[in-house]
Design a protein around this motif. Structure first.
Motif: not given
Ligand SMILES: NC(=O)c1ccc[n+]([C@@H]2O[C@H](COP(=O)([O-])OP(=O)(O)OC[C@H]3O[C@@H](n4cnc5c(N)ncnc54)[C@H](O)[C@@H]3O)[C@@H](O)[C@H]2O)c1
Ligand SMILES: CC(C)CCC[C@@H](C)[C@H]1CC[C@H]2[C@@H]3[C@H](O)C=C4C[C@@H](O)CC[C@]4(C)[C@H]3CC[C@]12C
Length: 369
Positions: A12-20, A42-44, A58-68, A76-80
């Protein structure tokens, strides 16, 4: 989607996963999705609490990135198997420019959709908002409506405009072929005003109350109902939708669902007092202390000040014409579509949602001492 109920195979990929909301979705997935093998967050801005999640099964993979940035999203999406797209710029206070809001919320969503198509990811859940419906610019009430209630959804503010555009992109993408030839299955969840642990606006109200000697002053009539939903239940809806989207693609694909639970219908301020009251704050007045025309004047003045001061300092008060209209227009939902389509029942009762939120506000109080 591969895998039996017991074997953890899914990514699974959660974008904005560090927000509220994102944090609650991430934690809920780890607690309640047994088929999860890897969770990409995935989060800025990556939060430090992610580190403690990396020690579990569960393997938790933190990805610093920008949706723009399309290439960062695609990587980040590849393989999810499933993408939960929650990242967004939530700004109704004028902190960001309309262009930035559009870029993050609309172009960012476009990038997520394209990444799914290009990499062959089939399931996309989008966190939309009640605001794609209303309150509209005319201030029409939406009283306990559902997903099919007719309502004139007309917006001018950049935030609801961006959420409405992004939601449309997501729904229109449903059924398109992803790489490999399978159809993309999408749907959108529309939370009303979310509350719970980590809610920044609640924190702002609490601090404002402390500054006024433990008092808040009623500005909105108690009769104006504002829809609210507990963050844990919104997260649970995301987990359930993501889980059921494959089996019920024909029913759920391209659909929108309001997020709801058993939180009571109240005005914005009375609802906040359910938590702030037990933490020692008082709401002064049974009726608004200022006439509405004066609030409109103050809100307009704030907007003017914001514009004048912009070259020098960012002035972003809670009260502006848009937030006043939001708080002063009845907008509540009453629906069971999520239950009918994917068996949703709130995971947290009102009593539990309330207790958890009060506990969190009390912890704020303790840390402020
Ligand atoms: N808070 C609410 O009451 C509410 C209600 C309805 C819908 N929503 C929606 O829920 C989602 C989450 O809202 P929230 O309240 O948790 O807000 P939030 O600001 O706490 O979380 C948003 C997250 O997205 C991340 N983000 C922002 N721009 C990004 C970018 N360019 N690239 C990658 N990540 C980026 C932020 O860093 C943040 O962690 C949003 O899409 C919002 O529109 C929120
Ligand atoms: C007039 C003042 C006394 C009160 C001002 C309150 C104001 C800051 C509140 C009122 C309603 C709130 C919004 C509402 O709960 C729903 C959403 C949808 C979501 O997508 C993003 C957050 C938002 C806009 C809330 C922001 C804070 C608002 C405007």
């Amino acid at each position: 989607m591969a895998g039996s109920a017991q074997v953890p195979t899914l990514v699974y990929l959660v974008t904005g996963g560090c927000g509220f909301l994102g944090e609650h979705i991430v934690r809920m997935l780890l607690e309640r999705e047994p088929r999860l093998r890897e969770l990409r967050v995935f989060d800025l801005h990556l939060s430090s609490w992610l580190e403690e999640l990396k020690t579990g099964p569960v393997q938790v993979t933190a990805i610093q990135g920008d949706v723009t940035q399309a290439h960062e999203v695609a990587a980040a999406v590849a393989g999810s198997h499933v993408v939960i797209h929650t990242a967004g710029l939530v700004d109704v206070f004028g902190k960001a420019s309309p262009e930035t809001i559009h870029k993050v919320n609309v172009l960012g969503t476009q990038n997520v959709i394209e990444a799914c198509m290009r990499t062959g990811t089939q399931f996309l859940v989008y966190t939309s908002s009640m605001e794609v419906v209303g309150p509209n610019v005319k201030g029409h009430p939406f009283y306990r409506g559902d997903e099919d209630t007719p309502y004139e959804a007309v917006h001018r503010h950049p935030y609801p405009c961006s959420k409405a555009l992004a939601e449309r992109l997501v729904l229109e993408a449903n059924g398109r072929k992803v790489s490999g030839g399978l159809p993309l299955v999408t749907c959108a969840l529309r939370p009303t005003g979310i509350y719970g642990e980590g809610h920044q606006v609640m924190r702002d109200f609490y601090n404002q109350g402390l500054r006024f000697g433990g008092r808040l002053f009623r500005a909105i009539p108690a009769s104006v109902e504002h829809g609210r939903v507990y963050v844990g239940n919104v997260a649970w809806m995301h987990v359930l939708v993501a889980r059921e989207l494959e089996q019920r693609a024909a029913l759920m694909g391209g659909q929108v669902y309001f997020c709801y639970d058993k939180s009571p219908y109240k005005s914005y301020e009375d609802f906040n007092m359910e938590f702030l009251g037990p933490c020692g704050l008082r709401l002064i007045g049974t009726h608004p202390l200022l006439p509405y025309w004066l609030l409109v004047l103050l809100a307009t003045l704030n907007a003017l000040l914001q514009w004048l001061l912009r070259p020098l300092v960012l002035y972003t008060p809670l009260l502006n014409p848009y937030t006043l209209a939001m708080a002063n227009t009845t907008f509540t939902v009453s629906t069971n579509k999520a239950q009918r389509h994917f068996g949703y029942k709130p995971l947290f009762s009102w009593e539990e949602s309330k207790a958890r939120t009060i506990h969190w506000v009390q912890a704020l109080e303790a840390s402020a001492r």
